[in-house]
Design an enzyme around this catalytic site. Structure first.
Site, mmCIF file in Angstrom:
data_model
loop_
_atom_site.group_PDB
_atom_site.id
_atom_site.type_symbol
_atom_site.label_atom_id
_atom_site.label_comp_id
_atom_site.label_asym_id
_atom_site.label_seq_id
_atom_site.Cartn_x
_atom_site.Cartn_y
_atom_site.Cartn_z
ATOM 1 N N ARG A 1 0.797 -1.098 -0.088
ATOM 2 C CA ARG A 1 -0.039 0.063 0.014
ATOM 3 C C ARG A 1 0.802 1.251 -0.036
ATOM 4 O O ARG A 1 2.001 1.094 0.536
ATOM 5 C CB ARG A 1 -0.829 -0.009 1.157
ATOM 6 C CG ARG A 1 -2.173 -1.030 0.890
ATOM 7 C CD ARG A 1 -3.017 -0.415 -0.043
ATOM 8 N NE ARG A 1 -4.325 -1.250 0.037
ATOM 9 C CZ ARG A 1 -4.674 -2.186 -0.984
ATOM 10 N NH1 ARG A 1 -3.473 -2.526 -1.940
ATOM 11 N NH2 ARG A 1 -5.601 -3.160 -0.903
ATOM 12 N N GLU B 1 -3.129 7.969 -3.594
ATOM 13 C CA GLU B 1 -3.559 7.421 -4.997
ATOM 14 C C GLU B 1 -5.061 8.326 -5.292
ATOM 15 O O GLU B 1 -5.705 8.439 -4.592
ATOM 16 C CB GLU B 1 -3.690 5.960 -5.255
ATOM 17 C CG GLU B 1 -2.409 5.075 -5.174
ATOM 18 C CD GLU B 1 -2.898 3.683 -5.472
ATOM 19 O OE1 GLU B 1 -3.606 3.361 -6.030
ATOM 20 O OE2 GLU B 1 -1.823 2.933 -4.979
ATOM 21 N N HIS C 1 -0.539 0.900 -10.337
ATOM 22 C CA HIS C 1 -1.568 -0.110 -9.715
ATOM 23 C C HIS C 1 -1.791 -1.434 -10.421
ATOM 24 O O HIS C 1 -3.027 -1.586 -10.479
ATOM 25 C CB HIS C 1 -2.631 0.509 -8.815
ATOM 26 C CG HIS C 1 -2.762 -0.302 -7.589
ATOM 27 N ND1 HIS C 1 -3.215 0.250 -6.348
ATOM 28 C CD2 HIS C 1 -2.929 -1.452 -7.019
ATOM 29 C CE1 HIS C 1 -3.538 -0.321 -5.313
ATOM 30 N NE2 HIS C 1 -3.269 -1.713 -5.774
#
Length: 317
Positions: free
Chosen positions: A237, A266, A284
């Site tokens: 993450r 993000e 991602h």
């Protein structure tokens, strides 16, 4: 028939499977649920199939203390966007999709390792810009990955899958830092201190879950401990890494480079990070393969189906 909200469009096979068992509403947008949509999801549906960015926080549950929704069947293994304790306090179960994401995420880790150490992104940009002068013996020299020391932070399913690829595929020496030693079928050395691990490895790979316990786990102290040729890889993450400290380390070249598939805020990626040549930036892509996303979605549907049949869902959080 139970009403289910699918918060983003999922592969057709997943939507078909869900519609075979439920009255499904598929939200057409690809952005996270808004504050109003989060609360409406809890009020208006029997179950929700959310995913990354759908921030079911304690505040959301406080605003809907008696939700119609009884289950959040998360699409993804990571669930740090859901306050699980707050959900359970109002009788909402949370499930996820472990296993389905393991190999795909490990493959992206290896992709980033190779791209970063061999300067593949930088080289491709040179060719696309028409700036390649032709081959010569000292051009674009990178770090040879085979035989190097890899340090893995977090040795769950994904960490172990990365370690296997490094050990068997690249003859790398595996060291790791985790909450407890692991029984593995290959040689791997546990290291109790994260800084001690950072000091000795050529590549440091982050594979821990997100959440308060791992927020900024990789901070300036850890980055300062790394060798100046070492590379940082993050497929966990974004907020596990202190992005400001990482940018500083890359700008000052106190580490060799980085490969990132996730970011602290993000989808925002700081211009300072985008301007650097010694970092590989992916959008991602960890599980971005059709068969993987289909498997994840079907697993989420299985969790929903079991729950509403009165059975224990296969993947409770």
């Amino acid at each position: 028939m139970k009403k289910i909200l699918m918060t983003r469009p999922l592969p057709d096979a997943v939507q078909d499977a869900a519609r075979g068992a439920f009255d499904v509403t598929v939200r057409p947008g690809t952005d996270p649920l808004s504050d109003a949509e989060l609360r409406a999801a809890l009020r208006d549906f029997d179950g929700v199939l959310p995913t990354l960015g759908d921030a079911f926080s304690r505040e959301v549950f406080d605003d809907v203390p008696d939700p119609r929704c009884r289950i959040l069947a998360n699409f993804g293994v990571g669930y740090n966007h859901i306050d699980v304790d707050a959900a359970q306090a109002v009788g909402v179960m949370v499930t996820n999709t472990p296993g389905a994401v393991t190999d795909a995420t490990a493959d992206i880790a290896m992709t980033l390792m190779l791209m970063s150490t061999r300067r593949a992104g930088e080289g491709e940009r040179m060719v696309r810009a028409g700036n390649w002068p032709g081959w010569h013996p000292t051009q674009m020299l990178g770090l040879h990955l085979t035989g190097k020391i890899v340090g893995i932070v977090g040795m769950g399913r994904i960490g172990q899958a990365i370690a296997r690829r490094c050990h068997f595929g690249f003859d790398m020496q595996v060291c790791y830092h985790s909450r407890s030693p692991k029984s593995l079928k290959y040689e791997a050395t546990p290291v109790q201190s994260l800084k001690a691990l950072a000091q000795v490895v050529d590549v440091l790979v982050i594979a821990v879950p997100g959440g308060a316990e791992t927020h900024h786990l990789i901070d300036a102290d850890v980055l300062d401990a790394m060798q100046d040729h070492a590379h940082l890889i993050n497929i966990s993450r974004g907020d596990v890494v202190d992005e400001t400290a990482l940018i500083r380390a890359l700008e000052q070249k106190t580490i060799g480079g980085a490969g990132l598939d996730v970011y602290e805020h993000e989808p925002h990626v700081p211009q300072a990070l985008r301007a650097l040549d010694n970092v590989v930036l992916l959008p991602h892509l960890g599980t971005a393969a059709l068969e993987v996303r289909t498997s994840m979605g079907l697993m989420a549907v299985e969790n929903l189906t079991a729950f509403f049949e009165g059975k224990a869902p296969p993947n409770p959080v």
